[in-house]
Motif scaffolding. Structure first.
Motif, mmCIF file in Angstrom:
data_model
loop_
_atom_site.group_PDB
_atom_site.id
_atom_site.type_symbol
_atom_site.label_atom_id
_atom_site.label_comp_id
_atom_site.label_asym_id
_atom_site.label_seq_id
_atom_site.Cartn_x
_atom_site.Cartn_y
_atom_site.Cartn_z
ATOM 1 N N ARG A 266 0.734 -1.036 0.311
ATOM 2 C CA ARG A 266 -0.022 -0.579 -0.220
ATOM 3 C C ARG A 266 1.271 1.506 0.054
ATOM 4 O O ARG A 266 0.620 2.066 -0.312
ATOM 5 C CB ARG A 266 -1.004 -0.188 1.692
ATOM 6 N N GLU A 267 2.081 1.007 1.249
ATOM 7 C CA GLU A 267 2.829 2.679 0.901
ATOM 8 C C GLU A 267 3.700 2.122 -0.822
ATOM 9 O O GLU A 267 3.514 3.571 -0.804
ATOM 10 C CB GLU A 267 3.748 2.028 2.199
ATOM 11 N N ALA A 268 4.016 1.687 -1.333
ATOM 12 C CA ALA A 268 4.247 1.616 -2.690
ATOM 13 C C ALA A 268 3.211 2.359 -3.421
ATOM 14 O O ALA A 268 4.144 2.950 -4.321
ATOM 15 C CB ALA A 268 4.951 0.403 -3.466
ATOM 16 N N ILE A 269 1.830 1.978 -3.220
ATOM 17 C CA ILE A 269 1.250 1.997 -4.748
ATOM 18 C C ILE A 269 0.729 3.929 -4.362
ATOM 19 O O ILE A 269 0.607 4.493 -5.338
ATOM 20 C CB ILE A 269 0.476 1.134 -4.427
ATOM 21 N N ARG A 270 0.767 4.034 -2.909
ATOM 22 C CA ARG A 270 0.227 5.327 -2.688
ATOM 23 C C ARG A 270 1.344 6.096 -2.772
ATOM 24 O O ARG A 270 1.089 7.335 -2.769
ATOM 25 C CB ARG A 270 0.248 5.442 -0.719
ATOM 26 N N ASN A 271 2.893 5.946 -2.694
ATOM 27 C CA ASN A 271 2.979 6.951 -2.705
ATOM 28 C C ASN A 271 4.113 7.557 -4.623
ATOM 29 O O ASN A 271 4.371 8.315 -5.437
ATOM 30 C CB ASN A 271 5.181 6.157 -2.796
ATOM 31 N N VAL A 272 3.443 6.300 -4.869
ATOM 32 C CA VAL A 272 3.457 6.229 -6.604
ATOM 33 C C VAL A 272 2.678 7.352 -6.944
ATOM 34 O O VAL A 272 3.209 8.580 -8.597
ATOM 35 C CB VAL A 272 3.640 4.810 -7.699
ATOM 36 N N LEU A 273 1.015 7.068 -6.458
ATOM 37 C CA LEU A 273 0.068 7.829 -6.752
ATOM 38 C C LEU A 273 0.187 9.368 -6.388
ATOM 39 O O LEU A 273 -0.398 10.409 -7.367
ATOM 40 C CB LEU A 273 -0.828 7.129 -6.312
ATOM 41 N N LEU A 274 1.124 9.418 -5.489
ATOM 42 C CA LEU A 274 0.876 10.885 -4.947
ATOM 43 C C LEU A 274 2.384 11.304 -5.715
ATOM 44 O O LEU A 274 2.227 12.571 -6.046
ATOM 45 C CB LEU A 274 0.865 11.412 -3.629
ATOM 46 N N ASP A 275 2.997 11.021 -6.198
ATOM 47 C CA ASP A 275 4.343 11.343 -6.457
ATOM 48 C C ASP A 275 3.684 12.094 -8.350
ATOM 49 O O ASP A 275 4.171 12.542 -8.981
ATOM 50 C CB ASP A 275 5.814 10.317 -7.077
ATOM 51 N N LEU A 276 3.036 11.775 -8.708
ATOM 52 C CA LEU A 276 2.411 11.412 -10.162
ATOM 53 C C LEU A 276 2.265 13.555 -10.038
ATOM 54 O O LEU A 276 1.829 13.886 -10.696
ATOM 55 C CB LEU A 276 1.282 11.114 -10.138
ATOM 56 N N GLY A 277 1.755 14.177 -9.396
ATOM 57 C CA GLY A 277 1.620 15.525 -9.178
ATOM 58 C C GLY A 277 0.084 16.011 -9.588
ATOM 59 O O GLY A 277 -0.507 16.939 -9.978
ATOM 60 N N ILE A 278 -1.182 14.655 -9.841
ATOM 61 C CA ILE A 278 -2.119 14.884 -10.741
ATOM 62 C C ILE A 278 -3.016 14.959 -9.430
ATOM 63 O O ILE A 278 -4.572 15.504 -10.540
ATOM 64 C CB ILE A 278 -1.832 13.552 -11.417
ATOM 65 N N ALA A 279 -3.540 14.586 -8.973
ATOM 66 C CA ALA A 279 -4.354 15.086 -7.650
ATOM 67 C C ALA A 279 -3.840 15.174 -6.215
ATOM 68 O O ALA A 279 -2.482 14.816 -5.896
ATOM 69 C CB ALA A 279 -5.256 13.539 -7.970
ATOM 70 N N SER A 280 -5.062 15.530 -5.551
ATOM 71 C CA SER A 280 -4.643 15.479 -4.353
ATOM 72 C C SER A 280 -4.681 13.906 -3.382
ATOM 73 O O SER A 280 -5.538 13.306 -3.714
ATOM 74 C CB SER A 280 -5.440 16.884 -3.455
ATOM 75 N N GLN A 281 -3.815 14.306 -1.948
ATOM 76 C CA GLN A 281 -3.760 13.316 -1.771
ATOM 77 C C GLN A 281 -5.740 12.755 -1.400
ATOM 78 O O GLN A 281 -6.172 11.401 -0.773
ATOM 79 C CB GLN A 281 -3.217 13.090 -0.060
ATOM 80 N N GLN A 282 -5.939 13.554 -0.556
ATOM 81 C CA GLN A 282 -7.550 13.587 -0.731
ATOM 82 C C GLN A 282 -8.577 12.817 -1.917
ATOM 83 O O GLN A 282 -9.089 12.055 -1.449
ATOM 84 C CB GLN A 282 -8.518 14.616 0.114
ATOM 85 N N GLN A 283 -7.805 13.069 -2.836
ATOM 86 C CA GLN A 283 -8.200 13.227 -3.837
ATOM 87 C C GLN A 283 -8.081 11.579 -3.846
ATOM 88 O O GLN A 283 -9.316 10.786 -4.461
ATOM 89 C CB GLN A 283 -8.389 13.934 -5.249
ATOM 90 N N TRP A 284 -7.594 11.453 -4.283
ATOM 91 C CA TRP A 284 -6.953 9.438 -3.945
ATOM 92 C C TRP A 284 -7.426 8.613 -3.133
ATOM 93 O O TRP A 284 -8.166 8.130 -3.250
ATOM 94 C CB TRP A 284 -5.377 9.737 -3.783
ATOM 95 N N GLU A 285 -7.691 9.384 -1.845
ATOM 96 C CA GLU A 285 -8.437 8.524 -1.013
ATOM 97 C C GLU A 285 -9.618 8.634 -1.142
ATOM 98 O O GLU A 285 -10.155 7.516 -0.728
ATOM 99 C CB GLU A 285 -7.516 9.249 0.698
ATOM 100 N N ASP A 286 -10.040 9.256 -1.686
ATOM 101 C CA ASP A 286 -12.117 9.575 -1.814
ATOM 102 C C ASP A 286 -12.058 8.073 -3.024
ATOM 103 O O ASP A 286 -13.125 7.496 -2.598
ATOM 104 C CB ASP A 286 -12.322 10.729 -2.526
#
Length: 451
Positions: A266-286
């Motif tokens: 989960r940490e690895a997937i989370r880091n990849v998605l957040l590092d893209l910079g295309i959405a906020s953490q809250q948007q991914w969390e939703d």
């Protein structure tokens, strides 16, 4: 803890023929095993003469293999251990894995009293695997019994604290038990913009094509250019808003070493998605809420508290308090002081009415220290009971998932949202509810701990 593997050419057949059909069962590292080490480090025995075995000289080279990327201090092996200390370390290695039929007490005596290495070895720190293999030596020839792994501590002049080693010599045991993992690549199922908004695709066929094009492109370079131990598919909850629905979205994980835990994935997937910079953490969390777990609980069913009758066996609803004594401290020996007695809880569930001990992870935030605090309305009723409605909605979700996970742990079913994790060499069944992860200790690992 420093984990590694010992190779010794005294066990390698002297032949020009490929070893693939005659691979030694000990002290030989094949290509797949090398891939367990993300950054393969090797230390070669610096001694000019080996210890005698059964009053015979030995001809063979010893090497210690480990993952340099997993060392807290990467300079330990390169600059902080002297040649003289390495000589003593390899003598300790050799005394242990070539002990043959010597008892633990005898080996301990040799290590702690011999002046050639006793200043390095930490007395009474040796542990031997209970499993042994029969190995064939080449020079001198003969067979001997070897513990598949061993564990001990040493102290070196330039290093403040003793170093603890766990070393494998048995190939099968290493492949099954090596605990360290490195995630090399997270393969997204589709262009991440479509995860955030699936309506960007013109239809199901378009999404299918785009998904395959993207994921295959993600795999092409790492598969061609790197060595890996395995590939797994990890599924996590995916929440769609239009129309409202919940699915399980798959992600590909390329890794080296042991299969990574769900927390690592989960940490690895989370880091990849957040590092893209295309959405906020809250948007991914939703849309991917389970990737953002904020707490962990370990749950220990009392698997050996059973009543046996000719027609069946079951878990009774009465238990002596001393059944709980020291259970968690044996599973978590590093949890010191009053942490366990101050935080342990007991609960039951509808799946089996088995008593379950629970303990929060020591790193949990202050508001994630108690299952009761998180779920004050929890009762063991299942969905068919009218009392199930008395629980809060978040607690109903927890109850449903706990019962499903216990069904998996009891071998009654397999479910995609229940994962298997190896944590501290123990098997746990895991689920996530409302951003908290729960790990249930398997009966197999429970029996190993409390045998």
């Amino acid at each position: 803890m420093i984990y590694g593997f010992i190779t010794d050419t005294v066990f390698h057949p002297k032949s020009t023929v490929s070893l693939k059909e005659n691979i030694p069962n000990v002290c030989y590292l094949d290509d797949n095993m090398v891939n367990y080490f993300h950054e393969h480090g090797v230390v070669t025995d610096p001694r000019t003469e080996r210890l005698a075995y059964d009053n015979q000289s030995i001809s063979g080279t010893i090497q210690f293999h480990f993952d340099t990327s997993k060392q807290e201090d990467p300079t330990i092996f390169s600059s902080k251990i002297t040649t003289e200390e390495y000589e003593k370390l390899f003598s300790i290695f050799e005394n242990i894995y070539l002990a043959n039929t010597k008892s633990l007490a005898t080996i301990e005596s040799i290590l702690s009293t011999n002046s050639n290495w006793k200043d390095v070895y930490v007395a009474k720190s040796l542990t031997l695997s209970p499993v042994k293999v029969t190995a064939a030596m080449i020079n001198p020839s003969g067979t001997l019994q070897m513990a598949t792994w061993f564990r001990f501590k040493v102290k070196f002049a330039a290093i403040t604290d003793p170093l603890e080693f766990k070393i494998w010599v048995g190939r099968d045991a290493f492949n099954e038990d090596y605990p360290l993992s490195t995630i090399c690549k997270v393969v997204l199922p589709v262009d991440p913009r479509y995860i955030l908004d699936p309506s960007k695709a013109s239809g199901p066929v378009d999404m299918l094509i785009k998904s395959n094009e993207y994921s295959f492109g993600e795999l092409e370079i790492p598969v061609a250019g790197g060595d890996h131990s395995g590939f797994l598919t990890y599924k996590t909850k995916y929440v769609l808003r239009k129309p409202v629905s919940t699915q399980l979205l798959p992600f590909g994980i390329l890794y080296q070493g042991a299969q990574p835990t769900t927390m690592e994935i989960r940490e690895a997937i989370r880091n990849v998605l957040l590092d893209l910079g295309i959405a906020s953490q809250q948007q991914w969390e939703d849309v991917l809420p389970d990737l953002f777990v904020v707490g962990i609980f370990y749950m220990l069913p009392i698997w050996d508290h059973i009543t046996i009758r000719p027609e069946r066996k079951f878990f009774p609803s009465v238990i002596a308090l001393n059944k709980f004594n020291d259970k968690l401290s044996q599973v978590f020996p590093s949890y010191e002081g009053t942490y366990i007695p101050d935080h342990q809880e007991v609960l039951t569930c509808a799946q089996s009415e088995i008593f379950i001990l629970a303990l929060p992870d020591i790193l949990n935030e202050s508001d994630k220290q108690s299952i009761y605090s998180l779920h004050p309305t929890y009762q063991f009723h299942n969905q068919m009971d009218s009392a199930f409605a008395n629980m809060d909605s978040t607690t109903q979700d927890f109850s449903i998932r706990l019962n499903r996970c216990m069904a998996v742990a009891m071998g009654e079913t397999t479910l995609a949202d229940v994962t298997t994790n190896i944590i501290d060499e123990k098997i746990w069944f895991s689920f996530v509810s409302n951003k908290v992860e729960y790990h249930i200790l398997s009966k197999e690992s429970y029996n190993e701990v409390f045998a």
